[in-house]
Design a protein around this motif. Structure first.
Motif, short mmCIF file in Angstrom:
data_model
loop_
_atom_site.label_atom_id
_atom_site.label_comp_id
_atom_site.label_asym_id
_atom_site.label_seq_id
_atom_site.Cartn_x
_atom_site.Cartn_y
_atom_site.Cartn_z
N LYS A 66 10.64 55.61 41.91
CA LYS A 66 10.22 55.58 40.51
C LYS A 66 8.89 54.84 40.42
CE LYS A 66 14.04 57.40 38.80
NZ LYS A 66 14.04 58.75 38.18
N LYS B 288 7.51 53.97 37.47
CA LYS B 288 7.50 53.20 36.21
C LYS B 288 6.24 53.53 35.41
CE LYS B 288 10.17 50.49 35.10
NZ LYS B 288 11.42 50.63 34.31
N GLU C 16 10.04 48.93 27.50
CA GLU C 16 10.93 49.38 28.57
C GLU C 16 10.35 49.16 29.97
OE1 GLU C 16 13.97 50.36 28.00
OE2 GLU C 16 13.74 50.24 25.82
N TYR D 65 7.33 50.22 31.23
CA TYR D 65 6.57 51.34 31.78
C TYR D 65 5.08 51.19 31.49
CZ TYR D 65 10.73 54.08 32.91
OH TYR D 65 11.91 54.52 33.46
N ASP E 223 6.81 59.37 36.23
CA ASP E 223 8.26 59.59 36.08
C ASP E 223 8.58 60.61 35.00
OD1 ASP E 223 8.76 57.73 38.05
OD2 ASP E 223 8.97 56.06 36.65
N ILE F 66 12.31 58.37 28.37
CA ILE F 66 12.83 57.32 29.26
C ILE F 66 14.32 57.51 29.49
CG2 ILE F 66 13.25 54.83 29.44
CD1 ILE F 66 10.51 54.47 28.00
N GLU F 67 15.03 57.94 28.45
CA GLU F 67 16.46 58.23 28.62
C GLU F 67 16.67 59.37 29.61
OE1 GLU F 67 20.25 59.80 25.94
OE2 GLU F 67 18.51 58.94 24.94
N HIS G 65 16.22 58.21 33.18
CA HIS G 65 17.39 57.48 33.67
C HIS G 65 18.58 58.40 33.94
CE1 HIS G 65 15.76 53.59 31.63
NE2 HIS G 65 15.16 53.87 32.78
N ASN G 66 18.72 59.45 33.11
CA ASN G 66 19.91 60.30 33.19
C ASN G 66 19.69 61.61 33.93
OD1 ASN G 66 21.27 58.38 31.68
ND2 ASN G 66 20.85 59.39 29.73
#
Length: 334
Positions: free
Chosen positions: A59, A61, A89, A91, A121, A308-309, A312-313
């Motif tokens: 990652k 970021k 967050e 980033y 990302d 961003i979600e 992560h997912n």
């Protein structure tokens, strides 16, 4: 000379592993030791190697942001909203300008490819066109992306936008309520899907009030203050019956105000003017601009949160479509 973990360890008289634990805020280290190590790191001017960390975590970021022109207040406020969420967050942002005037599909396509090569990302994009090849390419990549203020037909993706139909309905209804039934709509080139959506909403609103669609003339114009100023002068001279001017954005509205005043038009009694966006300058302009408010920073913040979600997912997460409601802000021009 670059300071390393070994330099800090030597100064603190501890092992490099202990320094690493302190710098990464691990719990299995004495608090006093951690505090001393962090002070030494700060005193020596140590910065972590983000490239090495990204290689380890896979990652970076970083978020890529592709938009048209940050000299335009709309894009600047969008970027501000994105930046607030990104900073919160943890980033960083890499910004690329896709086009400063008009639409250049090759430039936008190459800008996207270069952004992806930077191993960001995720990407936040305000596309200036609706070429299906571009969106087909987007859907092939494995990098999460979110579109802002664009809702391309037939494309399944995440996006955050304002209800463009409602915005135009509010503007035209306000004109009609105040007796302005000969409207000129200054719109940006090219006539993208968003532009056509707003035009259709204007025409439907006229019909809903028992008026002809011909009560409004669509005038194409570059979305710039000077261009709107010059086009407004032309339009009002050729069509003196026009008593309401609706513009693509607030910057164009400001050009229309200046042109109308120079032609001796009284605002809002002679000619009403309504902009779109509600940029910060709108309320300080003279006369203060009546406009359709998009919560511009909220668009940026919400899109960044969704992206961003997804980071992560995973890109296979459920697609999110957020449509924000616009608001008519009545000031001095209509």
């Amino acid at each position: 000379m670059k300071i390393t973990i070994k330099d800090i360890a030597r100064k603190a008289q501890v092992s490099p592993i202990t320094v690493s634990r302190a710098l990464n805020d691990k719990q299995d280290i004495n608090p006093n030791t951690k505090k001393a190590i962090l002070k030494i790191a700060n005193d020596l001017g140590y910065f972590p190697n983000m490239l090495a960390q990204s290689l380890k975590s896979k990652k970076s970021k970083t978020l890529g942001v592709i938009l048209r022109d940050i000299s335009d207040p709309f894009y600047a406020e969008i970027l501000q909203g994105i930046s607030l969420t990104a900073a919160r967050e943890g980033y960083q942002i890499i910004l690329s300008i896709s086009s400063r005037s008009g639409v250049d599909l090759d430039l936008e396509y190459n800008t996207l490819k270069m952004m992806l090569q930077k191993q960001v990302d995720g990407v936040l994009i305000i596309p200036e066109h609706e070429d299906l090849r571009y969106f087909a390419y987007l859907q092939k990549i494995h990098t999460p992306f979110v579109l802002l203020n664009r809702v391309p037909k037939g494309v399944q993706c995440d996006y955050v936008a304002t209800d463009q139909q409602e915005g135009s309905r509010l503007a035209v209804s306000h004109f009609i309520k105040n007796g302005k039934k000969n409207i000129a709509y200054l719109v940006r080139r090219p006539l993208s899907g968003v532009v056509l959506t707003r035009i259709a909403a204007c025409e439907k609103t006229l019909l809903d009030h028992g008026l002809s669609k011909n009560s409004m003339r669509v005038v194409e114009c570059e979305d710039a203050l000077v261009a709107a100023y010059e086009q407004t002068k032309i339009t009002l001279k050729q069509h003196p019956e026009v008593n309401g001017i609706y513009t693509w954005d607030d910057v164009m509205a400001m050009g229309a105000i200046k042109a109308s005043i120079e032609l001796g038009c009284r605002i809002p009694d002679g000619v009403g003017i309504i902009g779109y966006d509600d940029i910060e300058l709108a309320k300080y302009y003279n006369p203060a601009l009546t406009t359709i408010r998009q919560n511009i920073q909220l668009i940026g913040r919400t899109a960044a949160e969704i992206l961003i979600e997804k980071i992560h997912n995973g890109v296979q997460a459920t697609k999110k479509a957020v449509i924000l409601k616009p608001e008519l802000v009545i000031r001095g021009t209509a």
